[in-house]
Enzyme design. Structure first.
Site, PDB file in Angstrom:
ATOM      1  N   ARG A   1      23.757 -10.473 105.870  1.00 26.07           N
ATOM      2  CA  ARG A   1      24.399  -9.446 105.032  1.00 26.07           C
ATOM      3  C   ARG A   1      25.782  -9.076 105.560  1.00 26.07           C
ATOM      4  N   GLY A   2      26.175  -9.642 106.671  1.00 28.54           N
ATOM      5  CA  GLY A   2      27.494  -9.364 107.235  1.00 28.54           C
ATOM      6  C   GLY A   2      28.565 -10.197 106.546  1.00 28.54           C
TER       7      GLY A   2
ATOM      8  N   GLU B   1      14.470  -5.144 108.703  1.00 30.00           N
ATOM      9  CA  GLU B   1      13.240  -5.965 108.730  1.00 30.00           C
ATOM     10  C   GLU B   1      13.000  -6.586 110.103  1.00 30.00           C
ATOM     11  N   LEU B   2      14.086  -6.953 110.781  1.00 29.14           N
ATOM     12  CA  LEU B   2      13.963  -7.578 112.107  1.00 29.14           C
ATOM     13  C   LEU B   2      15.129  -7.104 112.966  1.00 29.14           C
TER      14      LEU B   2
ATOM     15  N   LEU C   1      17.109  -7.437 115.992  1.00 32.23           N
ATOM     16  CA  LEU C   1      17.269  -8.549 116.941  1.00 32.23           C
ATOM     17  C   LEU C   1      17.418  -8.080 118.385  1.00 32.23           C
TER      18      LEU C   1
ATOM     19  N   GLY D   1      31.144 -16.504 118.652  1.00 35.09           N
ATOM     20  CA  GLY D   1      31.739 -15.666 119.692  1.00 35.09           C
ATOM     21  C   GLY D   1      32.971 -14.980 119.142  1.00 35.09           C
ATOM     22  N   SER D   2      34.048 -14.967 119.935  1.00 35.79           N
ATOM     23  CA  SER D   2      35.275 -14.304 119.491  1.00 35.79           C
ATOM     24  C   SER D   2      36.437 -14.723 120.394  1.00 35.79           C
ATOM     25  N   SER D   3      37.657 -14.654 119.865  1.00 32.33           N
ATOM     26  CA  SER D   3      38.834 -15.021 120.664  1.00 32.33           C
ATOM     27  C   SER D   3      39.062 -14.053 121.823  1.00 32.33           C
ATOM     28  N   CYS D   4      38.391 -12.888 121.802  1.00 33.65           N
ATOM     29  CA  CYS D   4      38.602 -11.922 122.901  1.00 33.65           C
ATOM     30  C   CYS D   4      37.909 -12.356 124.191  1.00 33.65           C
TER      31      CYS D   4
ATOM     32  N   TYR E   1      32.463  -6.044 125.005  1.00 34.01           N
ATOM     33  CA  TYR E   1      32.114  -6.977 123.917  1.00 34.01           C
ATOM     34  C   TYR E   1      32.417  -8.412 124.351  1.00 34.01           C
TER      35      TYR E   1
ATOM     36  N   LYS F   1      30.040 -11.738 124.740  1.00 30.81           N
ATOM     37  CA  LYS F   1      30.316 -12.998 124.025  1.00 30.81           C
ATOM     38  C   LYS F   1      30.415 -14.180 125.001  1.00 30.81           C
TER      39      LYS F   1
ATOM     40  N   PRO G   1      35.726 -17.653 116.793  1.00 35.10           N
ATOM     41  CA  PRO G   1      36.686 -17.348 115.733  1.00 35.10           C
ATOM     42  C   PRO G   1      37.816 -16.451 116.210  1.00 35.10           C
TER      43      PRO G   1
ATOM     44  N   HIS H   1      38.390  -3.459 111.490  1.00 37.16           N
ATOM     45  CA  HIS H   1      39.517  -4.252 111.985  1.00 37.16           C
ATOM     46  C   HIS H   1      40.768  -3.905 111.170  1.00 37.16           C
TER      47      HIS H   1
ATOM     48  N   ASP I   1      47.520  -0.728 121.343  1.00 40.80           N
ATOM     49  CA  ASP I   1      47.976  -2.028 120.825  1.00 40.80           C
ATOM     50  C   ASP I   1      46.945  -3.119 121.074  1.00 40.80           C
TER      51      ASP I   1
HETATM   52  N1  LIG Z   1      35.041  -9.816 111.880  1.00 35.97           N
HETATM   53  C1  LIG Z   1      35.855 -10.395 112.741  1.00 35.97           C
HETATM   54  O1  LIG Z   1      37.090 -10.229 112.694  1.00 35.97           O
HETATM   55  C2  LIG Z   1      35.301 -11.285 113.808  1.00 35.97           C
HETATM   56  C3  LIG Z   1      33.950 -11.527 113.955  1.00 35.97           C
HETATM   57  N2  LIG Z   1      33.504 -12.340 114.952  1.00 35.97           N
HETATM   58  C4  LIG Z   1      32.075 -12.611 115.138  1.00 35.97           C
HETATM   59  O2  LIG Z   1      31.522 -13.138 113.941  1.00 35.97           O
HETATM   60  C5  LIG Z   1      30.154 -12.743 113.820  1.00 35.97           C
HETATM   61  C6  LIG Z   1      29.942 -12.075 112.469  1.00 35.97           C
HETATM   62  O3  LIG Z   1      30.786 -10.938 112.367  1.00 35.97           O
HETATM   63  P1  LIG Z   1      30.944 -10.146 110.993  1.00 35.97           P
HETATM   64  O4  LIG Z   1      30.300 -10.896 109.902  1.00 35.97           O
HETATM   65  O5  LIG Z   1      32.363  -9.762 110.902  1.00 35.97           O
HETATM   66  O6  LIG Z   1      30.098  -8.831 111.321  1.00 35.97           O
HETATM   67  P2  LIG Z   1      29.421  -7.811 110.302  1.00 35.97           P
HETATM   68  O7  LIG Z   1      29.471  -6.477 110.964  1.00 35.97           O
HETATM   69  O8  LIG Z   1      30.035  -7.965 108.964  1.00 35.97           O
HETATM   70  O9  LIG Z   1      27.916  -8.307 110.215  1.00 35.97           O
HETATM   71  C7  LIG Z   1      27.088  -8.271 111.315  1.00 35.97           C
HETATM   72  C8  LIG Z   1      25.651  -8.406 110.854  1.00 35.97           C
HETATM   73  O10 LIG Z   1      24.851  -8.327 112.027  1.00 35.97           O
HETATM   74  C9  LIG Z   1      23.643  -7.734 111.683  1.00 35.97           C
HETATM   75  N3  LIG Z   1      23.105  -6.970 112.813  1.00 35.97           N
HETATM   76  C10 LIG Z   1      23.757  -6.070 113.589  1.00 35.97           C
HETATM   77  N4  LIG Z   1      22.909  -5.534 114.483  1.00 35.97           N
HETATM   78  C11 LIG Z   1      21.690  -6.106 114.259  1.00 35.97           C
HETATM   79  C12 LIG Z   1      20.421  -5.959 114.840  1.00 35.97           C
HETATM   80  N5  LIG Z   1      20.185  -5.103 115.863  1.00 35.97           N
HETATM   81  N6  LIG Z   1      19.398  -6.696 114.351  1.00 35.97           N
HETATM   82  C13 LIG Z   1      19.612  -7.557 113.326  1.00 35.97           C
HETATM   83  N7  LIG Z   1      20.788  -7.749 112.744  1.00 35.97           N
HETATM   84  C14 LIG Z   1      21.829  -7.021 113.197  1.00 35.97           C
HETATM   85  C15 LIG Z   1      23.885  -6.793 110.514  1.00 35.97           C
HETATM   86  O11 LIG Z   1      22.769  -6.913 109.673  1.00 35.97           O
HETATM   87  P3  LIG Z   1      22.347  -5.836 108.498  1.00 35.97           P
HETATM   88  O12 LIG Z   1      23.445  -5.890 107.501  1.00 35.97           O
HETATM   89  O13 LIG Z   1      21.061  -6.361 108.003  1.00 35.97           O
HETATM   90  O14 LIG Z   1      22.265  -4.493 109.188  1.00 35.97           O
HETATM   91  C16 LIG Z   1      25.195  -7.301 109.926  1.00 35.97           C
HETATM   92  O15 LIG Z   1      25.021  -7.800 108.634  1.00 35.97           O
HETATM   93  C17 LIG Z   1      29.873 -11.836 115.015  1.00 35.97           C
HETATM   94  O16 LIG Z   1      29.318 -12.592 116.051  1.00 35.97           O
HETATM   95  C18 LIG Z   1      31.260 -11.372 115.427  1.00 35.97           C
HETATM   96  O17 LIG Z   1      31.289 -11.019 116.784  1.00 35.97           O
HETATM   97  C19 LIG Z   1      34.365 -12.960 115.821  1.00 35.97           C
HETATM   98  C20 LIG Z   1      35.709 -12.761 115.718  1.00 35.97           C
HETATM   99  C21 LIG Z   1      36.293 -11.914 114.704  1.00 35.97           C
HETATM  100  C1  LIG Z   2      38.448  -9.475 116.228  1.00 34.82           C
HETATM  101  C2  LIG Z   2      38.765  -8.638 117.414  1.00 34.82           C
HETATM  102  O1  LIG Z   2      38.968  -7.280 117.040  1.00 34.82           O
HETATM  103  C3  LIG Z   2      39.290  -6.364 118.071  1.00 34.82           C
HETATM  104  O2  LIG Z   2      40.523  -6.621 118.633  1.00 34.82           O
HETATM  105  P1  LIG Z   2      41.910  -6.477 117.929  1.00 34.82           P
HETATM  106  O3  LIG Z   2      42.431  -7.812 117.574  1.00 34.82           O
HETATM  107  O4  LIG Z   2      42.795  -5.659 118.779  1.00 34.82           O
HETATM  108  O5  LIG Z   2      41.474  -5.779 116.581  1.00 34.82           O
HETATM  109  P2  LIG Z   2      41.965  -4.820 115.467  1.00 34.82           P
HETATM  110  O6  LIG Z   2      41.856  -5.570 114.198  1.00 34.82           O
HETATM  111  O7  LIG Z   2      41.214  -3.528 115.519  1.00 34.82           O
HETATM  112  O8  LIG Z   2      43.505  -4.458 115.788  1.00 34.82           O
HETATM  113  C4  LIG Z   2      44.516  -5.422 115.767  1.00 34.82           C
HETATM  114  C5  LIG Z   2      45.862  -4.766 115.980  1.00 34.82           C
HETATM  115  O9  LIG Z   2      46.191  -4.040 114.797  1.00 34.82           O
HETATM  116  C6  LIG Z   2      46.642  -2.729 115.134  1.00 34.82           C
HETATM  117  N1  LIG Z   2      46.407  -1.825 114.002  1.00 34.82           N
HETATM  118  C7  LIG Z   2      47.379  -1.240 113.268  1.00 34.82           C
HETATM  119  N2  LIG Z   2      46.835  -0.430 112.351  1.00 34.82           N
HETATM  120  C8  LIG Z   2      45.481  -0.524 112.494  1.00 34.82           C
HETATM  121  C9  LIG Z   2      44.404   0.086 111.812  1.00 34.82           C
HETATM  122  O10 LIG Z   2      44.552   0.887 110.904  1.00 34.82           O
HETATM  123  N3  LIG Z   2      43.160  -0.275 112.232  1.00 34.82           N
HETATM  124  C10 LIG Z   2      42.946  -1.171 113.236  1.00 34.82           C
HETATM  125  N4  LIG Z   2      41.680  -1.496 113.576  1.00 34.82           N
HETATM  126  N5  LIG Z   2      43.976  -1.741 113.918  1.00 34.82           N
HETATM  127  C11 LIG Z   2      45.217  -1.424 113.544  1.00 34.82           C
HETATM  128  C12 LIG Z   2      45.874  -2.415 116.403  1.00 34.82           C
HETATM  129  O11 LIG Z   2      46.486  -1.356 117.117  1.00 34.82           O
HETATM  130  C13 LIG Z   2      45.928  -3.760 117.130  1.00 34.82           C
HETATM  131  O12 LIG Z   2      47.162  -3.901 117.784  1.00 34.82           O
HETATM  132  C14 LIG Z   2      38.454  -6.451 119.276  1.00 34.82           C
HETATM  133  O13 LIG Z   2      38.127  -5.185 119.714  1.00 34.82           O
HETATM  134  C15 LIG Z   2      37.477  -7.528 119.313  1.00 34.82           C
HETATM  135  O14 LIG Z   2      36.275  -7.007 118.914  1.00 34.82           O
HETATM  136  C16 LIG Z   2      37.737  -8.729 118.474  1.00 34.82           C
HETATM  137  O15 LIG Z   2      37.142  -9.753 118.667  1.00 34.82           O
END
Ligand SMILES: NC(=O)C1=CN([C@@H]2O[C@H](COP(=O)(O)OP(=O)(O)OC[C@H]3O[C@@H](n4cnc5c(N)ncnc54)[C@H](OP(=O)(O)O)[C@@H]3O)[C@@H](O)[C@H]2O)C=CC1
Ligand SMILES: C[C@H]1O[C@H](OP(=O)(O)OP(=O)(O)OC[C@H]2O[C@@H](n3cnc4c(=O)[nH]c(N)nc43)[C@H](O)[C@@H]2O)[C@@H](O)[C@@H](O)C1=O
Length: 323
Positions: free
Chosen positions: A10-11, A36-37, A39, A104-107, A134, A138, A161, A177, A276
């Site tokens: 659902r994410g 439901e589950l 994790l 995972g993530s670029s962080c 975080y 990862k 990613p 984000h 930042d």
């Molecule tokens: N978004 C981004 O910019 C980035 C994301 N990623 C990685 O990509 C992956 C997906 O991220 P994204 O789709 O954005 O995240 P979302 O927050 O959109 O979705 C995360 C999903 O994880 C599920 N979840 C969270 N906690 C639990 C739990 N305790 N048990 C079961 N399910 C759980 C939720 O399920 P439910 O809806 O059922 O509650 C939710 O749908 C992650 O690993 C994230 O770290 C990496 C880099 C950047």
């Molecule tokens: C995907 C990545 O996401 C997180 O890292 P991040 O890249 O720093 O993510 P961000 O999207 O929140 O910000 C990007 C930049 O943007 C600026 N910025 C401006 N204005 C807004 C604003 O309104 N909101 C947010 N969130 N940021 C803002 C903000 O100050 C920063 O300089 C990690 O914690 C980590 O979890 C991870 O993996």
């Protein structure tokens, strides 16, 4: 036919992977919501894996958020992510699952890593403090996969990613984000006729943005590779692959692009009291390109498409996720 469990369906990313697998057809797709589950619950995950015995697991569930969420809830980010990874990866192994793909993530890379950041920059320096908990979780996920591969001969893969965006994103004003936060803020300012919009930080950090449909396609591309090809590219001890576009923009440039997509013509101000984060985190995507995958969706097109999706949600009264 394979039985594929998509954790986090659902994410934003899990939802896109589910849509693409549904379009493909031919597989049995297994999903559970967090209600439901849970994790983080070891016994529940053990029972689920033992009962379902999937052929493939895709781990797209995680505790996810932007810079402020990471900085405000560090305990939840490290605990929940470690627990989910340990439970899903270990219990998948215990249930005999041979192939798993986790996100995972670029962080994971050091704050001062040479740019663009190649896979072998992992564990070569100090992490960015705003998301260190975080990132540590990862990194543990990568090492879990590598360790189960080394000790048990499993085929567990990791994709890293860059910053993602697209339909299904989280549009919370504080916890999201940057890209969904800007769509929310510029759209609200346009509707209200506000003369200016304030973005966080200095506007100078650089970020790379990948559309979630590209991310889902890359995930399935990596999942589908035969084992010899994957291992030839990743080397036995380096089991993760970067996913991105290879192109980045400053946050101020991003703000101008979002303003243009929304049709907002007021001023853009910066707020130095907000963090930042990392100065830059551009992915070196040459490994994945060498394997045959490159991103498709240009940032301007992706922002316009995401804004259309957002408006459609708002106009039809459908819920936009904000948590
Ligand atoms: N978004 C981004 O910019 C980035 C994301 N990623 C990685 O990509 C992956 C997906 O991220 P994204 O789709 O954005 O995240 P979302 O927050 O959109 O979705 C995360 C999903 O994880 C599920 N979840 C969270 N906690 C639990 C739990 N305790 N048990 C079961 N399910 C759980 C939720 O399920 P439910 O809806 O059922 O509650 C939710 O749908 C992650 O690993 C994230 O770290 C990496 C880099 C950047
Ligand atoms: C995907 C990545 O996401 C997180 O890292 P991040 O890249 O720093 O993510 P961000 O999207 O929140 O910000 C990007 C930049 O943007 C600026 N910025 C401006 N204005 C807004 C604003 O309104 N909101 C947010 N969130 N940021 C803002 C903000 O100050 C920063 O300089 C990690 O914690 C980590 O979890 C991870 O993996």
């Amino acid at each position: 036919m394979q039985r594929i469990y998509i954790a986090g369906h659902r994410g934003m990313v899990g939802g896109a992977i589910l849509r693409q697998l549904e379009q493909r057809g031919g597989n049995e797709l297994i999903t559970r919501t967090s209600a439901e589950l849970d994790l983080t619950d070891q016994a529940a995950v053990r029972d689920f894996m033992a009962a379902e015995k999937p052929d493939v697991v895709i781990l797209a569930a995680a505790k996810v958020g932007g810079i402020i969420a990471n900085n405000t809830y560090p305990a939840q980010f490290i605990y929940e992510n470690l627990m989910m990874e340990c439970n899903v990866i270990h219990q998948a192994h215990a249930a005999g699952v041979q192939r798993l793909l986790q996100l995972g993530s670029s962080c994971i890379y050091p704050r001062e890593a040479p740019q663009p950041m190649a896979e072998d920059a992992l564990l070569t320096g100090t992490l960015e403090p705003t998301n260190e908990p975080y990132a540590v979780a990862k990194i543990a996920g990568i090492k879990l996969c590598e360790s189960y591969n080394r000790q048990y001969g499993r085929d567990y893969r990791s994709v890293m990613p860059t910053n993602l965006y697209g339909p299904g994103d989280n549009f919370h004003p504080e916890n999201s984000h940057v890209l969904p936060a800007m769509i929310l803020r510029f759209d609200a300012a346009k509707r209200a006729g506000d003369p200016s919009v304030t973005i966080w930080g200095s506007g100078t950090p650089m970020r790379e943005f990948l559309h979630v449909d590209d991310m889902a396609a890359a995930s399935l591309f990596v999942m589908d590779l035969d084992r010899a090809t994957y291992e030839a590219e990743t080397e036995p001890m380096l089991s993760h692959i970067n996913v991105g576009t290879g192109v980045d923009v400053t946050i101020l440039e991003l703000a101008r692009m979002v303003a243009a997509a929304v049709g907002y013509e007021g001023r853009i101000l910066t707020d130095p009291s907000r963090p930042d984060g990392a100065p830059r985190k551009l992915m070196d995507v040459s490994r994945l390109a060498q394997m045959g995958w490159t991103a498709d969706i240009a940032l301007a097109d992706g922002i316009a498409q995401t804004y259309d999706w957002y408006l459609q949600q708002v106009d039809t009264g459908a819920a936009v996720r904000a948590k």
